[in-house]
Motif scaffolding. Structure first.
Motif, PDB file in Angstrom:
ATOM      1  N   PRO A 160      -4.385  49.187  17.881  1.00 13.60           N
ATOM      2  CA  PRO A 160      -3.744  48.051  17.539  1.00 13.60           C
ATOM      3  C   PRO A 160      -3.679  48.041  15.897  1.00 13.60           C
ATOM      4  CG  PRO A 160      -5.159  47.178  19.358  1.00 13.60           C
ATOM      5  CD  PRO A 160      -5.600  48.496  19.148  1.00 13.60           C
ATOM      6  N   GLN A 161      -2.420  47.798  15.292  1.00  9.38           N
ATOM      7  CA  GLN A 161      -2.147  48.064  13.985  1.00  9.38           C
ATOM      8  C   GLN A 161      -0.615  47.579  13.537  1.00  9.38           C
ATOM      9  OE1 GLN A 161      -2.588  51.856  12.208  1.00  9.38           O
ATOM     10  NE2 GLN A 161      -2.996  52.476  14.200  1.00  9.38           N
ATOM     11  N   ILE A 162      -0.367  47.338  12.550  1.00  8.82           N
ATOM     12  CA  ILE A 162       0.930  47.142  11.981  1.00  8.82           C
ATOM     13  C   ILE A 162       1.472  48.336  11.639  1.00  8.82           C
ATOM     14  CG2 ILE A 162       1.840  46.241   9.888  1.00  8.82           C
ATOM     15  CD1 ILE A 162       1.096  43.889  11.599  1.00  8.82           C
ATOM     16  N   HIS A 163       2.573  48.617  12.062  1.00  7.43           N
ATOM     17  CA  HIS A 163       3.258  49.889  11.854  1.00  7.43           C
ATOM     18  C   HIS A 163       4.348  49.429  10.747  1.00  7.43           C
ATOM     19  CE1 HIS A 163       1.355  52.408  14.877  1.00  7.43           C
ATOM     20  NE2 HIS A 163       1.152  51.258  15.412  1.00  7.43           N
ATOM     21  N   LYS A 164       4.048  49.630   9.557  1.00  2.02           N
ATOM     22  CA  LYS A 164       5.293  49.274   8.610  1.00  2.02           C
ATOM     23  C   LYS A 164       6.461  50.047   8.532  1.00  2.02           C
ATOM     24  CE  LYS A 164       2.128  46.742   5.756  1.00  2.02           C
ATOM     25  NZ  LYS A 164       1.671  46.829   4.202  1.00  2.02           N
ATOM     26  N   GLU A 165       6.355  51.242   9.152  1.00  2.00           N
ATOM     27  CA  GLU A 165       7.416  51.983   9.340  1.00  2.00           C
ATOM     28  C   GLU A 165       8.569  51.565  10.186  1.00  2.00           C
ATOM     29  OE1 GLU A 165       4.617  53.829  12.197  1.00  2.00           O
ATOM     30  OE2 GLU A 165       4.524  52.717  10.411  1.00  2.00           O
ATOM     31  N   TYR A 166       8.237  50.277  10.923  1.00  3.65           N
ATOM     32  CA  TYR A 166       9.087  49.777  11.905  1.00  3.65           C
ATOM     33  C   TYR A 166       9.406  48.547  11.219  1.00  3.65           C
ATOM     34  CZ  TYR A 166       7.726  53.582  14.928  1.00  3.65           C
ATOM     35  OH  TYR A 166       7.485  54.752  15.465  1.00  3.65           O
ATOM     36  N   SER A 167       8.547  47.636  10.701  1.00  2.54           N
ATOM     37  CA  SER A 167       8.883  46.309  10.199  1.00  2.54           C
ATOM     38  C   SER A 167       7.563  45.774   9.777  1.00  2.54           C
ATOM     39  CB  SER A 167       9.479  45.294  11.116  1.00  2.54           C
ATOM     40  OG  SER A 167       8.578  44.781  11.986  1.00  2.54           O
ATOM     41  N   GLU A 194       3.693  51.668  25.298  1.00  2.00           N
ATOM     42  CA  GLU A 194       3.363  50.704  23.992  1.00  2.00           C
ATOM     43  C   GLU A 194       3.277  49.435  24.265  1.00  2.00           C
ATOM     44  OE1 GLU A 194       5.709  49.763  19.925  1.00  2.00           O
ATOM     45  OE2 GLU A 194       6.578  51.297  21.348  1.00  2.00           O
ATOM     46  N   ILE A 195       2.463  48.588  23.615  1.00  2.00           N
ATOM     47  CA  ILE A 195       2.411  47.090  23.899  1.00  2.00           C
ATOM     48  C   ILE A 195       2.515  46.689  22.435  1.00  2.00           C
ATOM     49  CG2 ILE A 195       1.127  45.027  24.593  1.00  2.00           C
ATOM     50  CD1 ILE A 195      -0.089  46.746  26.826  1.00  2.00           C
ATOM     51  N   VAL A 196       3.774  45.725  22.169  1.00  2.00           N
ATOM     52  CA  VAL A 196       4.192  45.360  20.668  1.00  2.00           C
ATOM     53  C   VAL A 196       4.209  44.071  20.701  1.00  2.00           C
ATOM     54  CG1 VAL A 196       6.408  45.947  21.120  1.00  2.00           C
ATOM     55  CG2 VAL A 196       5.769  46.102  18.700  1.00  2.00           C
ATOM     56  N   CYS A 197       3.904  43.478  19.333  1.00  2.00           N
ATOM     57  CA  CYS A 197       4.137  41.982  19.119  1.00  2.00           C
ATOM     58  C   CYS A 197       4.894  42.094  17.797  1.00  2.00           C
ATOM     59  CB  CYS A 197       2.930  41.229  19.204  1.00  2.00           C
ATOM     60  SG  CYS A 197       3.153  39.640  18.679  1.00  2.00           S
ATOM     61  N   THR A 198       5.943  41.525  17.550  1.00  2.00           N
ATOM     62  CA  THR A 198       6.814  41.365  16.359  1.00  2.00           C
ATOM     63  C   THR A 198       6.800  40.013  15.854  1.00  2.00           C
ATOM     64  OG1 THR A 198       8.728  40.862  17.638  1.00  2.00           O
ATOM     65  CG2 THR A 198       8.177  43.220  16.970  1.00  2.00           C
ATOM     66  N   ASN A 199       5.773  39.252  16.420  1.00  2.00           N
ATOM     67  CA  ASN A 199       5.453  37.983  15.700  1.00  2.00           C
ATOM     68  C   ASN A 199       4.611  38.263  14.512  1.00  2.00           C
ATOM     69  OD1 ASN A 199       7.093  36.897  17.885  1.00  2.00           O
ATOM     70  ND2 ASN A 199       5.277  36.463  18.847  1.00  2.00           N
ATOM     71  N   LYS A 200       4.453  37.148  13.624  1.00  7.07           N
ATOM     72  CA  LYS A 200       3.708  37.195  12.568  1.00  7.07           C
ATOM     73  C   LYS A 200       2.089  36.861  12.835  1.00  7.07           C
ATOM     74  CE  LYS A 200       6.753  35.913   8.773  1.00  7.07           C
ATOM     75  NZ  LYS A 200       7.116  34.917   7.836  1.00  7.07           N
ATOM     76  N   GLU A 201       1.809  36.423  14.193  1.00  4.85           N
ATOM     77  CA  GLU A 201       0.460  36.437  14.490  1.00  4.85           C
ATOM     78  C   GLU A 201       0.486  36.673  15.814  1.00  4.85           C
ATOM     79  OE1 GLU A 201      -1.003  32.461  13.808  1.00  4.85           O
ATOM     80  OE2 GLU A 201      -0.343  32.706  11.444  1.00  4.85           O
ATOM     81  N   ALA A 225       8.091  50.542  26.092  1.00  7.27           N
ATOM     82  CA  ALA A 225       7.371  49.600  25.273  1.00  7.27           C
ATOM     83  C   ALA A 225       7.343  48.404  26.093  1.00  7.27           C
ATOM     84  CB  ALA A 225       7.738  49.387  24.025  1.00  7.27           C
ATOM     85  N   PHE A 226       6.081  47.418  26.364  1.00  4.96           N
ATOM     86  CA  PHE A 226       6.294  46.307  26.644  1.00  4.96           C
ATOM     87  C   PHE A 226       6.013  44.956  25.800  1.00  4.96           C
ATOM     88  CE2 PHE A 226       5.077  48.928  30.309  1.00  4.96           C
ATOM     89  CZ  PHE A 226       5.964  48.475  31.279  1.00  4.96           C
ATOM     90  N   LYS A 227       6.610  44.018  25.383  1.00  2.00           N
ATOM     91  CA  LYS A 227       6.596  42.990  24.543  1.00  2.00           C
ATOM     92  C   LYS A 227       5.285  42.393  24.772  1.00  2.00           C
ATOM     93  CE  LYS A 227       9.581  40.601  21.685  1.00  2.00           C
ATOM     94  NZ  LYS A 227       9.723  41.587  20.740  1.00  2.00           N
ATOM     95  N   ALA A 228       4.635  41.954  23.758  1.00  2.00           N
ATOM     96  CA  ALA A 228       3.472  40.835  23.869  1.00  2.00           C
ATOM     97  C   ALA A 228       3.977  39.663  23.030  1.00  2.00           C
ATOM     98  CB  ALA A 228       2.342  41.320  23.443  1.00  2.00           C
ATOM     99  N   SER A 229       3.417  38.522  23.632  1.00  2.00           N
ATOM    100  CA  SER A 229       3.822  37.332  22.863  1.00  2.00           C
ATOM    101  C   SER A 229       2.944  37.121  21.535  1.00  2.00           C
ATOM    102  CB  SER A 229       4.016  36.116  23.915  1.00  2.00           C
ATOM    103  OG  SER A 229       2.747  35.962  24.281  1.00  2.00           O
ATOM    104  N   SER A 230       1.819  37.482  21.456  1.00  2.00           N
ATOM    105  CA  SER A 230       1.103  37.336  20.345  1.00  2.00           C
ATOM    106  C   SER A 230      -0.074  38.754  20.134  1.00  2.00           C
ATOM    107  CB  SER A 230      -0.066  36.505  20.698  1.00  2.00           C
ATOM    108  OG  SER A 230      -0.826  36.396  21.479  1.00  2.00           O
ATOM    109  N   ARG A 231      -0.118  38.752  18.983  1.00  2.00           N
ATOM    110  CA  ARG A 231      -1.191  40.029  18.365  1.00  2.00           C
ATOM    111  C   ARG A 231      -2.498  39.974  19.369  1.00  2.00           C
ATOM    112  NH1 ARG A 231      -0.343  40.504  12.020  1.00  2.00           N
ATOM    113  NH2 ARG A 231       1.903  40.769  12.154  1.00  2.00           N
ATOM    114  N   ASN A 238       5.999  43.280  10.554  1.00  2.00           N
ATOM    115  CA  ASN A 238       5.199  42.367  11.417  1.00  2.00           C
ATOM    116  C   ASN A 238       5.143  43.151  13.061  1.00  2.00           C
ATOM    117  OD1 ASN A 238       5.066  39.940  10.043  1.00  2.00           O
ATOM    118  ND2 ASN A 238       7.147  39.573  10.289  1.00  2.00           N
ATOM    119  N   TYR A 239       5.623  44.516  12.747  1.00  2.00           N
ATOM    120  CA  TYR A 239       5.451  45.420  14.271  1.00  2.00           C
ATOM    121  C   TYR A 239       3.866  45.765  14.392  1.00  2.00           C
ATOM    122  CZ  TYR A 239       7.404  48.343  17.631  1.00  2.00           C
ATOM    123  OH  TYR A 239       8.042  49.001  18.760  1.00  2.00           O
TER     124      TYR A 239
END
Length: 142
Positions: free
Chosen positions: A111-118, A135-142, A84-90, A120-121
């Motif tokens: 791209p979608q919210i995965h509530k099973e993780y959190s 995977e490319i993931v952002c855990t920020n609210k936006e 997984a690579f971390k993105a800074s924004s959705r 804001n995932y």
């Protein structure tokens, strides 16, 4: 010590096919393809292509002759499940999704919210041309 990854090296079935994909994929992540280096490591009998970035080196490697016909399966013991690579924004996740579709990545999950993780995932999942999952993931609210 901090848990910072210096480099990642992935063995692919066909380095020539994989190189075409990774040349495009790694640019999406911010790698400069001009920093790519190719080498043959004779004592280990493999070809390697390394892409360097100030934060991470990423390499693809040819398989040993004895394993060249093995199938890639992320559920085999010792195998990489996914990376997984971390993105800074959705919006970075969304932009990566569009570019990945253009280069022929197999989209596993848009791209979608995965509530099973959190709550804001926000992530997308895809596979390269050799069935390796990313995977490319952002855990920020936006």
């Amino acid at each position: 010590m901090k848990p910072i990854i210096d480099h990642i090296q992935i063995t692919v079935k066909d380095i020539n096919v994989a190189e075409k994909f990774y040349d495009q994929f790694l640019q999406i992540l911010g790698f400069n393809i001009k920093n790519k280096v190719k080498a043959f490591i004779e004592e280990n009998d493999f070809h390697v292509i390394e892409y360097t970035h100030e934060l991470l080196a990423f390499a693809i490697t040819s398989p040993r002759e004895a394993f060249k016909n093995d199938s890639i399966n992320r559920r085999k013991p010792g195998a990489l499940h996914h990376l997984a690579f971390k993105a800074s924004s959705r919006s970075e996740v969304d932009n990566a999704y569009l570019k990945l579709r253009e280069i022929g990545a197999e989209i596993v999950s848009r791209p979608q919210i995965h509530k099973e993780y959190s709550e804001n995932y926000y992530a997308l999942y895809f596979k390269d041309t050799e069935n390796i999952k990313y995977e490319i993931v952002c855990t920020n609210k936006e």
